[in-house]
Design an enzyme around this catalytic site. Structure first.
Site, mmCIF file in Angstrom:
data_model
loop_
_atom_site.group_PDB
_atom_site.id
_atom_site.type_symbol
_atom_site.label_atom_id
_atom_site.label_comp_id
_atom_site.label_asym_id
_atom_site.label_seq_id
_atom_site.Cartn_x
_atom_site.Cartn_y
_atom_site.Cartn_z
ATOM 1 N N TYR A 1 6.770 -9.791 6.763
ATOM 2 C CA TYR A 1 6.542 -8.645 6.933
ATOM 3 C C TYR A 1 7.123 -7.968 8.146
ATOM 4 C CZ TYR A 1 3.442 -7.716 2.650
ATOM 5 O OH TYR A 1 2.853 -7.489 1.529
ATOM 6 N N ASP B 1 0.875 -1.146 -0.036
ATOM 7 C CA ASP B 1 0.133 0.108 -0.167
ATOM 8 C C ASP B 1 0.782 1.452 -0.003
ATOM 9 O OD1 ASP B 1 -2.463 -1.294 0.116
ATOM 10 O OD2 ASP B 1 -2.414 -1.801 2.358
#
Length: 499
Positions: A225, A154
């Site tokens: 992540y 994002d």
């Protein structure tokens, strides 16, 4: 729930435009109405682009036609000045060889609008990447490049290990491309791209693939992540206890932004590991120590990690107990998500991707097949090779190819980034030390100011905290599905119909 579970819900893929045969059957009035509608849509897009694109983007030839005579005159002047480039012969792709590869990309995403290309913005990682690929004549076009990305990060999110699969121009014919001599004399893909890419988007390595349908998206078996954060006033031990409760195969609808309108109705994900760890060994034992959440799964939902981090921060602030994780994962008891704001995207980094040795896709698989995201959840079956050499020949993966010169330049660029932000960080830290000393000397407060974490919680701080499970709830998954079925965005099909 039981009724919908027996059926398959898919996107209603309506044609963007009528086929020629259907257009020929329309009356003159209907055709005029369609032209007026398309012109109005183009006018809206043009206005959006004018607002969103930078001046540099507007100077590009591909956008010149959208912005009237001034841009056209500017482009024509530039083309006159660059008459040499005009005379250059167009690249002949009919005689070019191609090879299927993985590219490992690293980028700092805080200056970009996300990774994927967007209709109303040219300021994305993917847009810059494809401009570089086209400029260096490594691809003819995106449509013919057999392209897949591993992750779609994002706005503001970074990546140390974003991986894409793509067909690139090669010096060598397909039959010799895996020979050691061909690999050593191949085009320097990373060096070539890095010369035209922005310094905060760089190619680290490339890998030749044996199978032309191997996909960075569908053949990735896990993604890791990291979310970086300061200790502040957080209870790290409580956050670590909460992480243990996350590791399971479960329905994570209460830990994401539900993307039902895009056909995502399965929220089961296999979260393989989650841990909170200090960034370095030399900790100062203050609120300024840095930590990170490392989380690994086969695939992630939209804003899943940011939602998980938002709840973990509440646990760390002792506003919630670690057991709230198990309660939110119990979708039978809590089928609707409590209203809370995800943590900000800036500290998030796609840190690592792991791939299966051999693709599960068939050789005649469509290059850009419209496959549901659930295809990423396919389990990998490990097989014990009887002969290591024979097994190596069967693998679709080979080895990452690095360049010493390219890595040195990457380190140099990243060190410059580090210097810039480290100087700023040190200056701010010194100001904080002076301000904290003044507060201590003059007022001797009972508690230290520990507000390092507030920025991560992208919401207004309430006067009185309301526990998560007592908050107003979002709409249920079933209600959302029903809504989009009524809007004809989704279609409910029988399993026998889709088989």
């Amino acid at each position: 729930m039981s009724a919908t579970s027996e059926k398959k819900i898919v996107i209603n893929k309506r044609l963007k435009g009528l086929p020629r045969e259907a257009l020929e059957k329309l009356s003159q009035t209907e055709l005029i109405d369609k032209v007026v509608q398309l012109e109005a849509y183009n006018f809206q897009l043009r206005n959006l682009l004018q607002k969103k694109l930078t001046e540099q983007d507007k100077n590009d030839e591909e956008y010149a036609v959208l912005f009237g005579k001034e841009s056209e005159e500017r482009v024509s002047k530039e083309t006159k000045v660059s008459s040499k480039t005009q005379k250059q012969r167009k690249f002949d792709w009919s005689s070019a060889h191609k090879r299927h590869v993985l590219l490992k990309i690293t980028y700092f995403g805080w200056d970009y609008q996300g990774f994927a290309c967007q209709e109303d913005s040219n300021d994305t990682i993917e847009s810059n990447l494809f401009r570089a690929l086209s400029r260096t004549c490594l691809i003819e076009s995106r449509a013919t490049s057999n392209y897949h990305r591993c992750g779609r990060t994002d706005k503001e999110v970074s990546a140390f290990c974003q991986v894409i699969s793509i067909d690139l121009r090669s010096k060598h014919p397909p039959e010799t491309q895996l020979d050691p001599s061909a690999l050593s004399t191949e085009i320097d893909y990373c060096g070539l791209l890095n010369r035209v890419l922005p310094k905060n988007i760089q190619c680290v390595a490339w890998m030749p693939l044996r199978n032309p349908v191997y996909s960075a998206r569908f053949d990735c078996v896990s993604r890791s992540y990291r979310y970086y954060f300061p200790k502040g006033d957080l209870d790290i031990s409580a956050m670590q206890d909460a992480c243990v409760l996350l590791v399971r195969h479960a329905d994570f609808r209460n830990f994401c932004k539900m993307d039902v309108h895009n056909g995502v109705t399965n929220y089961m994900r296999n979260l393989q590991s989650a841990r909170v760890q200090a960034c370095g060994e030399n900790q100062s034992k203050t609120g300024y120590d840095m930590y990170y959440l490392e989380i690994q799964a086969n695939a992630f939902l939209w804003h899943q990690i940011r939602c998980i981090m938002a709840v973990l921060l509440l646990v760390g602030q002792r506003k919630e107990q670690p057991s709230v994780i198990s309660k939110l994962l119990d979708v039978e008891t809590n089928p609707c998500k409590p209203q809370y704001t995800p943590a900000i995207g800036l500290p998030l980094n796609l840190f690592r991707c792991d791939f299966r040795d051999k693709t599960t896709r068939s050789i005649n698989h469509p290059i850009d097949g419209n496959v549901n995201d659930d295809a990423m959840d396919v389990a990998t079956e490990e097989t014990e090779p009887s002969d290591a050499a024979a097994y190596s020949e069967e693998r679709d993966l080979t080895n990452w190819i690095y360049s010493e010169e390219n890595l040195q330049k990457l380190i140099e660029n990243t060190q410059c980034e580090w210097t810039q932000f480290s100087v700023k960080s040190t200056m701010i830290r010194n100001v904080l030390q002076q301000l904290e000393s003044l507060l201590e000397e003059n007022f001797k407060p009972k508690e230290k100011v520990q507000a390092q974490v507030i920025l991560l919680q992208d919401s207004v701080k309430p006067r009185q905290y309301q526990p998560l499970l007592e908050r107003k709830r979002c709409e249920s998954l079933e209600n959302r599905i029903e809504h989009f079925v009524k809007k004809q965005r989704l279609i409910v099909k029988d399993e026998t119909e889709t088989a």
